[in-house]
Each structure stands twice: as C-alpha cells, then as structure tokens.
Write an enzyme that holds these catalytic residues in place. Structure first.
Site, mmCIF file in Angstrom:
data_model
loop_
_atom_site.group_PDB
_atom_site.id
_atom_site.type_symbol
_atom_site.label_atom_id
_atom_site.label_comp_id
_atom_site.label_asym_id
_atom_site.label_seq_id
_atom_site.Cartn_x
_atom_site.Cartn_y
_atom_site.Cartn_z
ATOM 1 N N HIS A 50 -2.801 11.086 -26.503
ATOM 2 C CA HIS A 50 -3.429 9.657 -25.964
ATOM 3 C C HIS A 50 -3.892 9.013 -26.943
ATOM 4 C CE1 HIS A 50 -2.422 11.033 -21.589
ATOM 5 N NE2 HIS A 50 -1.381 10.901 -22.245
ATOM 6 N N LYS A 74 5.705 22.693 -13.692
ATOM 7 C CA LYS A 74 4.894 21.622 -13.412
ATOM 8 C C LYS A 74 4.802 21.560 -11.698
ATOM 9 C CE LYS A 74 3.925 16.766 -13.932
ATOM 10 N NZ LYS A 74 4.326 15.667 -14.721
ATOM 11 N N ASN A 101 -2.401 18.995 -19.073
ATOM 12 C CA ASN A 101 -2.872 17.886 -19.965
ATOM 13 C C ASN A 101 -2.986 18.715 -21.384
ATOM 14 O OD1 ASN A 101 -2.928 15.451 -18.612
ATOM 15 N ND2 ASN A 101 -4.891 16.313 -17.487
ATOM 16 N N LYS A 116 2.296 11.437 -10.496
ATOM 17 C CA LYS A 116 1.117 10.625 -11.188
ATOM 18 C C LYS A 116 1.830 9.291 -11.708
ATOM 19 C CE LYS A 116 -1.485 12.404 -14.251
ATOM 20 N NZ LYS A 116 -1.914 13.386 -15.375
ATOM 21 N N GLU A 173 -5.169 16.104 -9.425
ATOM 22 C CA GLU A 173 -6.021 16.551 -10.956
ATOM 23 C C GLU A 173 -7.286 16.994 -10.491
ATOM 24 O OE1 GLU A 173 -4.214 15.096 -14.750
ATOM 25 O OE2 GLU A 173 -5.970 13.999 -14.200
ATOM 26 N N HIS A 208 5.893 9.696 -27.369
ATOM 27 C CA HIS A 208 5.000 10.612 -26.794
ATOM 28 C C HIS A 208 5.109 12.008 -27.159
ATOM 29 C CE1 HIS A 208 2.475 11.856 -23.579
ATOM 30 N NE2 HIS A 208 3.249 12.695 -23.014
ATOM 31 N N ARG A 260 0.838 -1.230 0.296
ATOM 32 C CA ARG A 260 -0.063 -0.124 -0.056
ATOM 33 C C ARG A 260 0.750 1.354 -0.091
ATOM 34 N NH1 ARG A 260 -2.764 -3.514 3.218
ATOM 35 N NH2 ARG A 260 -4.833 -4.075 2.662
#
Length: 566
Positions: free
Chosen positions: A458, A433, A451, A349, A443, A470, A327
C-alpha cells in the site's frame, strides 16, 4: 472418400458439442468438432484469432476446416455457429444428413452469459443474439433436413430427439447409454463457495464458472429480500413488481455496463448504469458523491440493489456506495479480473482512498452474492492477469500450499487463463479468503493474515500515485515480508527463498527503489494495521503459518528492505 453420418449446425452455446458426443456414443461412432480442429491447428483460441486477424480471416480458416472434416470424417460432426455463412460450405452440406439445433433468446443468454470468449457476443448478449439469429436462422434451416429445439430439454433428451428426427438406429439397445446422465450437462459447471454465516453475518455465495449471467436476476430478486410495498387507497397494500438496479461500471467497460443494464431492463427491472473512472481513480469521495447523486435522482430505496461490475477498484467503490446509501442497501459483485475475483469482491471490505493513503475510508458491508465468470478473464491483458496471480500466491503461502505446487508445476501455463489449473487456482484462493472472513468479518483478529505483503504494498501504491498495479506492489510486499520474517528469526531460508523463485517465475516484480525507504516508512506508520506508532506486519513462522510481528527493530526493517531495494 468418407462422409459424416450426421452433421449438427446451430448457434453458439446451443450445445452442439455436448449433444454430438452423446449421439456419437449411442451410434457407436466418433464425434468431431470443427472448432476443436481449428484450435488444435492454429495453437490459439478462436477468440484470439478474431482479435489478432479479424472475422474474415477466421472464416477463411473455418471454411478450410469444414471442407476437410466433411471429406474425411465418418462419424458425428459439429460445425461452428457461423460456418453456414459461407456459400460454398452450404453447397457442400447439400448432400449430407444435417440437423439444426435451435434455441430462443432467453435460453441463449443464460448459456452464453458474459462470455467474451465468444467474440460476437462480447457486448450485449441479448441484442447481439437477436441480430445474429436474424441474419442466420434462414441459413440454418436452408441446410438442415430437420430442426430440433433444445429449450427446456436436457442433453439426453435433445440427443434422442436428434436420433428420432433422422431415424438413425443406435448401436446401444433402446437408444440409451448404460448409465444415463439426468443433469443438464450443457450448463457449464458452477462452483458455489459460501462466505459468512458463522460470525453473526448473513451468508452469501461466490459462484465460480462460466455463463453466469443467468444467475444475476435471481440474486437481485432474492425472495429473502422482499420488494417494496405500495399503499393503496383505503390502506391496503400490494407488492411492487419493479425493483431498481444500479449498475456501477468503469469507463473501460462502458459497453458491458450498458449490456447489463439493457438485459436487466428486459427482465423487468428498472435499471440504470452509472459510469465511473477506471481503476483507482474511481475510489475517491468525489466519485462516491457522484454515485450517491445518481441514486438519489433515480429514487433508489433500501429494497433496491447495486451491481458492481469491473476490477477490484470498481467493486470496492460499488460496495462502499451500497454501504453508505440509506445506511446500507444490498449489492452484488461481478468481478472481471483475477485480482477482483480472489480478493476485492470477497469478504465485504469496501472503501475509497484519500490523499493520506489507500482504503482509509470504508465500511464492512458484505455483498448479497458474487459472480466470478471465468470467461471475463479470456480477454484480460497478460499484465493484468499476472498481477492477479500475486493474491493467489499469497493465499498459497498463508494457507494453501497446493496453490504454490500447481503454479510451480508449470509457471508459464499459470500466466494465462487458458492454463489447465486456472479454475482450481481461483477457487482455492477464494476458499482461503472465505474461510478467514467467515470467522472474522471486521478484521479484529484472524483476518489480518490476508494482509500478508500488503503493508509495504500500500505504501508503494501511494508513492506511485496508484499507477502501479496492485498485484505488482503485493509481490514486492511479499518479498519484503519474507525477508523480514527471515531476519526476525521467524522464517526458514527455504520458504523465504521460495517467495523469490515463484514470484519471479510468473513474471511478478521483486524490487522497488531503495532511495524511497524513508517515504515508504512514513506511509506505513498510518497504515490501517498499525496501532498508534507501533508498526505491525504479517510474517510467516513457516509455510502456511502466518503470524503478527509488532514493532520490529528499525535496523531489521532497513535490512529487510535492503534485500528488496534496487
């Protein structure tokens, strides 16, 4: 014919250039470095010469540069670390005043770190250093009239020790410059950017600089995260001195991963290396399960640490594995690409891909620290480097226009890590960032602006089965977002056109196949940013003014894609 007043020799990273400049300043003469001579003459870095022509060719070039400098320089001269390998060069040095600057292996690893720009230390710094010194130490001492250790000394102290060793009189009274620097300027400058700490999260630092390997052990053994305790007979307890570290790395960085593992083991950590597939192929449930199995077999506990070294896909995976094992365990990111440094490794993220889309399974789990060693970029293929520029340009459009100005001033220079603004571009992007995620970890609002260009990007990546870079997909996505903003009446023509100009100037793509629009539209409907069937896009109301566009008219979407499709 002239001759140098003093010649400095010694291994790479010992500080010959820094100390040599200080000594020259005190003697009132000119400093010269034969490595600088070679770079200026060849018009390329020493690392590039090694890669393009091999070490023998470089040594021949170096030999000529040293002979020329010894015959034409009358100040302080520093030679490259391997110059003394040549027998003729050693013979030439016999008639000169030579000082050997030495340092031990621990200090060497701290100063050279993962610096792949030093071609002979690109794999395992600690082992390679020992091997090099075994082969060279006797040669340094053979040519030198004095040996000056640099361990535990700052450059000012080393410079004075050199002067004392050769008994040269300084041009500056007392042997000291007017305003002596107290800091250790041999250590490369490091920029520290704090992330988090303002939204109920623990703060951590992103370090940007070179020679950062020496920082890793301290991050792993952070005193704010104590080691496990072991219960002894009678109920007493003691702190365990052994902390486990798992280094997750892609196949392409197998040697680097093993080098890190060996280095950490040498520092007393119980270290294992876990190799995963390259790029997006690593971001699957199967690979995550493989990592969990490796952690279980290693007896990994909550007080142990995961280190993710590689590109954005690897750091995404490493963070996700850290978030889900027991966890949540601590993890540290060592990004090795531009894209990973300015995007994937910062913000917490983490995630993996599924057949339905990219990053649909994941968790918000910030790292304990991020080490962005710019030396890792020196050997990055040009297409991978340029791909990373897309995320930097994105930061410029949504928050920091200075980024755009720096790139526009010299687009060709921006395409290479040797460009004059590389460090500033990366630092500015990280700061953008960092500021956003510090106020919105999960987010729920502001963070959505990061984004920009990613909704279509994506979809393109999924359509290409993640074979596209990417950054290339993000570039097309930003072009689309700019046209969407323009057609929606949000964005002015000049700023929209600026997208096309700057992306094209650095070699990023602007278009994608027009006939793929129906597939892309369906994919975007399951994007994380959608709400039910309502499509959401980040667009601009102006330069550095991002906003959300919800449920745009399908005709406007198609018209915007018409400007992008080919």
């Amino acid at each position: 014919m002239t001759a140098p007043l003093l010649v400095l020799v010694g291994p790479m990273g010992v500080g010959k250039s820094t100390v040599g400049a200080l000594v020259a300043e005190r003697l009132g003469c000119v400093f010269r470095d034969t490595d600088d001579d070679i770079v200026a003459e060849q018009g390329r870095t020493i690392a590039d010469i090694f890669v393009d022509e091999g070490e023998p060719a470089f040594r021949a070039i170096e030999k000529r540069a040293v002979r020329k400098a010894l015959a034409g320089h009358d100040g302080v001269l520093a030679l490259g670390g391997g110059a003394i390998l040549d027998e003729d060069t050693r013979a030439l040095l016999a008639g000169h005043r030579v000082v050997y600057l030495s340092m031990d292996v621990e200090e060497a690893v701290k100063r050279t770190g993962l610096n792949v720009a030093r071609p002979l230390l690109a794999v395992n710094p600690r082992r390679q250093w020992r091997d090099l010194m075994e082969a060279r130490r006797h040669l340094y001492t053979e040519v030198a009239g004095a040996v000056v250790p640099t361990d535990g000394r700052n450059p000012e102290e080393v410079a004075q020790a050199v002067l004392d060793a050769v008994e040269l009189k300084t041009a500056i009274p007392g042997g000291q410059p007017p305003d002596p620097r107290q800091e250790d300027v041999m250590a490369a400058p490091v920029t520290r950017i704090q992330v988090g700490g303002t939204a109920g999260t623990d703060p951590y630092e992103v370090l940007v600089g070179r020679q950062l390997l020496g920082e890793l052990g301290g991050l792993i053994g952070d005193k704010s995260h104590p080691s496990p305790t072991t219960t002894l007979n009678g109920g007493a307890s003691r702190r365990s001195n052994t902390q486990r570290v798992a280094v997750i790395h892609p196949e392409a960085l197998a040697e680097t991963g093993e080098a890190l593992r060996a280095d950490l083991a040498g520092q007393g950590f119980e270290a294992v290396a876990i190799q995963v597939p390259n790029a997006e192929e690593a971001k699957t449930a199967e690979v995550a399960a493989y990592c969990w199995k490796a952690l279980g077999q290693s007896g990994f506990t909550r007080t142990d640490v995961i280190v993710g070294v590689g590109g954005g896909a690897t750091t995404d995976l490493a963070g996700f594995v850290a978030a889900t094992w027991l966890r949540g365990v601590r993890w540290i990111a060592i990004p090795t690409t531009v894209l990973a440094m300015v995007d994937a490794a910062v913000g917490g993220k983490t995630g993996i891909n599924t057949a339905e889309g990219k990053n649909l399974v994941g968790s918000f789990h910030p790292p304990a620290g991020v080490l962005c060693d710019l030396a890792a970029l020196d050997s990055l293929p040009v297409n991978d480097y340029v791909s990373g520029l897309a995320e930097i340009i994105k930061a410029g459009f949504i928050a920091d226009p200075v980024i755009l100005e720096l790139i526009e001033a010299d687009p060709q220079a921006a395409r290479t890590p040797a460009g004059p603004h590389t460090a500033e571009l990366i630092e500015r992007s990280i700061k953008v960032k960092a500021e956003v995620v510090s106020g919105d970890l999960k987010e729920s609002g502001l963070r959505e602006i990061l984004n920009y260009g990613h909704t279509l990007a994506h979809a393109i990546e999924k359509n290409e089965r993640y074979k596209w870079r990417h950054g290339a997909a993000v570039a097309v996505g930003m072009h689309f977002a700019a046209e969407l903003g323009r057609l929606a009446g949000r964005l002015d023509d000049a700023t929209a056109d600026r997208h096309r100009t700057i992306l094209e100037s650095v070699g990023l793509p602007l278009s994608y196949r027009y006939d793929q629009w129906p597939k892309l539209l369906e994919t975007m409907k399951v994007d994380k940013k959608s709400r039910g069937d309502l499509l959401r896009f980040i667009v601009l109301d102006g330069l550095a003014k991002p906003t959300v566009l919800e449920g745009p008219d399908p005709a406007v979407l198609l018209a915007a894609y018409g400007e992008v499709g080919e």
